[in-house]
Design an enzyme around this catalytic site. Sequence first.
Site, PDB file in Angstrom:
ATOM      1  N   ASN A   1      20.787  56.787  47.032  1.00 29.60           N
ATOM      2  CA  ASN A   1      21.534  55.990  47.998  1.00 29.60           C
ATOM      3  C   ASN A   1      20.666  55.336  49.058  1.00 29.60           C
ATOM      4  OD1 ASN A   1      23.810  56.403  46.534  1.00 29.60           O
ATOM      5  ND2 ASN A   1      24.556  58.088  47.785  1.00 29.60           N
TER       6      ASN A   1
ATOM      7  N   ARG B   1      38.506  51.986  47.748  1.00 31.93           N
ATOM      8  CA  ARG B   1      37.201  51.909  48.423  1.00 31.93           C
ATOM      9  C   ARG B   1      37.016  50.479  48.951  1.00 31.93           C
ATOM     10  NH1 ARG B   1      32.568  54.563  44.863  1.00 31.93           N
ATOM     11  NH2 ARG B   1      31.521  54.774  46.898  1.00 31.93           N
ATOM     12  N   PRO B   2      37.727  50.165  50.039  1.00 36.31           N
ATOM     13  CA  PRO B   2      37.679  48.789  50.562  1.00 36.31           C
ATOM     14  C   PRO B   2      36.317  48.459  51.180  1.00 36.31           C
ATOM     15  CG  PRO B   2      38.862  50.212  52.063  1.00 36.31           C
ATOM     16  CD  PRO B   2      38.548  51.049  50.857  1.00 36.31           C
TER      17      PRO B   2
ATOM     18  N   ASP C   1      36.434  46.352  54.046  1.00 38.08           N
ATOM     19  CA  ASP C   1      36.898  45.627  55.243  1.00 38.08           C
ATOM     20  C   ASP C   1      35.953  45.782  56.429  1.00 38.08           C
ATOM     21  OD1 ASP C   1      38.010  48.359  54.969  1.00 38.08           O
ATOM     22  OD2 ASP C   1      38.625  48.014  57.041  1.00 38.08           O
ATOM     23  N   GLN C   2      35.288  46.920  56.547  1.00 39.04           N
ATOM     24  CA  GLN C   2      34.350  47.107  57.667  1.00 39.04           C
ATOM     25  C   GLN C   2      33.068  46.288  57.463  1.00 39.04           C
ATOM     26  OE1 GLN C   2      35.250  48.940  60.545  1.00 39.04           O
ATOM     27  NE2 GLN C   2      37.158  48.630  59.409  1.00 39.04           N
TER      28      GLN C   2
HETATM   29  C1  EPZ Z   1      28.274  55.649  50.019  1.00 38.03           C
HETATM   30  O1  EPZ Z   1      29.430  54.984  49.552  1.00 38.03           O
HETATM   31  C2  EPZ Z   1      27.672  56.315  48.812  1.00 38.03           C
HETATM   32  N1  EPZ Z   1      27.327  55.294  47.835  1.00 38.03           N
HETATM   33  C3  EPZ Z   1      28.636  57.307  48.202  1.00 38.03           C
HETATM   34  O2  EPZ Z   1      27.914  58.018  47.194  1.00 38.03           O
HETATM   35  C4  EPZ Z   1      29.082  58.322  49.250  1.00 38.03           C
HETATM   36  O3  EPZ Z   1      30.107  59.114  48.704  1.00 38.03           O
HETATM   37  C5  EPZ Z   1      29.589  57.606  50.506  1.00 38.03           C
HETATM   38  O4  EPZ Z   1      28.610  56.665  50.978  1.00 38.03           O
HETATM   39  C6  EPZ Z   1      29.894  58.594  51.635  1.00 38.03           C
HETATM   40  O5  EPZ Z   1      28.742  59.316  51.949  1.00 38.03           O
HETATM   41  C7  EPZ Z   1      26.208  54.551  48.047  1.00 38.03           C
HETATM   42  O6  EPZ Z   1      25.508  54.733  49.022  1.00 38.03           O
HETATM   43  C8  EPZ Z   1      25.905  53.515  46.996  1.00 38.03           C
HETATM   44  P1  EPZ Z   1      31.535  54.744  52.912  1.00 38.03           P
HETATM   45  P2  EPZ Z   1      30.208  53.934  50.520  1.00 38.03           P
HETATM   46  O7  EPZ Z   1      31.554  53.298  53.221  1.00 38.03           O
HETATM   47  O8  EPZ Z   1      29.238  53.215  51.339  1.00 38.03           O
HETATM   48  C9  EPZ Z   1      36.135  54.012  53.698  1.00 38.03           C
HETATM   49  C10 EPZ Z   1      27.415  58.865  45.091  1.00 38.03           C
HETATM   50  O9  EPZ Z   1      27.952  59.749  44.411  1.00 38.03           O
HETATM   51  N2  EPZ Z   1      35.729  52.614  53.927  1.00 38.03           N
HETATM   52  O10 EPZ Z   1      30.760  55.672  53.786  1.00 38.03           O
HETATM   53  O11 EPZ Z   1      31.163  53.161  49.694  1.00 38.03           O
HETATM   54  C11 EPZ Z   1      35.927  54.452  52.254  1.00 38.03           C
HETATM   55  O12 EPZ Z   1      37.038  54.114  51.450  1.00 38.03           O
HETATM   56  C12 EPZ Z   1      28.282  57.866  45.819  1.00 38.03           C
HETATM   57  O13 EPZ Z   1      26.167  58.728  45.236  1.00 38.03           O
HETATM   58  C13 EPZ Z   1      36.649  51.720  54.448  1.00 38.03           C
HETATM   59  O14 EPZ Z   1      37.810  52.078  54.690  1.00 38.03           O
HETATM   60  O15 EPZ Z   1      31.030  54.963  51.416  1.00 38.03           O
HETATM   61  C14 EPZ Z   1      35.765  55.946  52.385  1.00 38.03           C
HETATM   62  O16 EPZ Z   1      37.033  56.546  52.481  1.00 38.03           O
HETATM   63  C15 EPZ Z   1      29.752  58.097  45.565  1.00 38.03           C
HETATM   64  N3  EPZ Z   1      36.272  50.433  54.669  1.00 38.03           N
HETATM   65  C16 EPZ Z   1      35.048  56.097  53.730  1.00 38.03           C
HETATM   66  O17 EPZ Z   1      35.282  54.872  54.439  1.00 38.03           O
HETATM   67  C17 EPZ Z   1      34.986  49.998  54.419  1.00 38.03           C
HETATM   68  O18 EPZ Z   1      34.696  48.806  54.674  1.00 38.03           O
HETATM   69  C18 EPZ Z   1      33.548  56.290  53.619  1.00 38.03           C
HETATM   70  O19 EPZ Z   1      33.051  55.252  52.786  1.00 38.03           O
HETATM   71  C19 EPZ Z   1      34.063  50.923  53.896  1.00 38.03           C
HETATM   72  C20 EPZ Z   1      34.436  52.226  53.671  1.00 38.03           C
END
Ligand code: EPZ
Length: 432
Positions: free
Chosen positions: A23, A122-123, A125-126
Amino acid sequence: MDQYIIRGGTRLQGEVEISGAKNAAVAIIPASLLVRGVCRIENIPQISDTDTLLTILAELGARVSYLNKSTIEIDCTDARCQGAPYDLMRKIRASYYLIGAMLGRFGKAKTTMPGGCNFGVRPIDQHIKGMRALGAEINVRGGYVYADAREGRLRGARIYLDKVSVGATMNIMLAAVLAEGRTIIENAAREPHIVDLANFLNSMGADVRGAGTDTIKINGVEELHGGTYTIIPDQIEAGTYMVAAAATGGEVLITNVIPKHLEGISAKLRETGTFVEEYEEAVLVKGNGNLNRINLKTMPYPGFPTDMQPQFGVLLCLANGTSVITEGIYDNRFKYVNELRKMGAEIQVDGRVAVIEGGRRLSGALVHACDLRAGAAMVIAGMVASGVTEIEDIHFIERGYERFVDKLNALGAEITVRSEDEESSARLIQIS
Ligand code: EPZ
């Protein structure tokens, strides 16, 4: 499709070296688009997600060459904004980093909506909120994201993330390092790979401060120069081997780690009664075959990582008593439970909570890898189960674990790969 065939009942013994952090790599590779010059990146994990991103960069005109199996040179001096293969972008979640990198470098971007593991909504929007705050016009239509820095160059802004998001934090960082003026990201995520990206960018001439805290300050610069950077070890790969050692009742020294990054994992393993000892750049894990039940809740770093949740789900099937796992990040990350039930697990899932009846002896079965970390969890289940387990859809696992079968078999596991297509899987990018 290829399958893993696992003969269970083996205790893992020996030493395993951890590879570079997936990551971190999947953000640092797109980040090289921001650099006019040669980026030499060391400790790149050999996984399909990095291959995919390197292929996308090559299609954009970057010169990519492997100096050895884990060191690459990327020269994006002559890279252009057009030509990204959308079919590859759709495959991985990290393709969203191309939005920030291309906006920062070219002032515009066209990418697909990201792919990646499917555990609920997994939006992005942020991400979009951040790019718009920096002055970009963002439109999503037909499955594509169109971005344009109206004034040609982005302008620094203060951005508060409504949700702690790893991807949004890093994507905004990518867009901001060449923007005009200062950007402040508040309520930022604090994962180790965020610090790693900031360190990479700063080694190429950026000015990023506060990464690893919830407030990151970025002063835009005119240009980034080439340089050399070494990616940190993968905390989740390390954690996966720690749980595998505990679950099989083995004794494994896990090397090339940063113990600080593993604190949440080590703490919860110790609560199960597992022996965990930390050294300078290694951890020793000894399973004792007599695990305590625990409660677990996944949280943003430095809380317990969601990417270790499925692996602990398997471990707690073996513990004495009833454990409870609460998934604090995603709304549907228990799909692997159905696969575990085929092996004899007794787990009740209600939304984001799983109640796990321990003391179970798992038995081999034909199961699926539902996603990357669920797949790794099923491998652990197969190693502790009686009999033989067949795992389908192993391509998910190979997205994030370098030489997973080789490393486990070197520790005493009995795993073979049954491939319907006997041809060796050609790498997406030719080694040159
Ligand atoms: C990263 O995903 C990782 N992937 C994920 O790892 C990891 O599970 C996640 O971070 C949390 O640590 C990569 O780095 C490629 P988030 P990411 O944005 O960036 C919500 C693995 O197994 N959200 O921190 O997509 C989202 O839906 C993978 O290596 C919004 O609502 O995760 C989630 O509920 C799986 N709006 C929460 O926030 C947004 O714009 C955290 O998501 C972005 C996210």
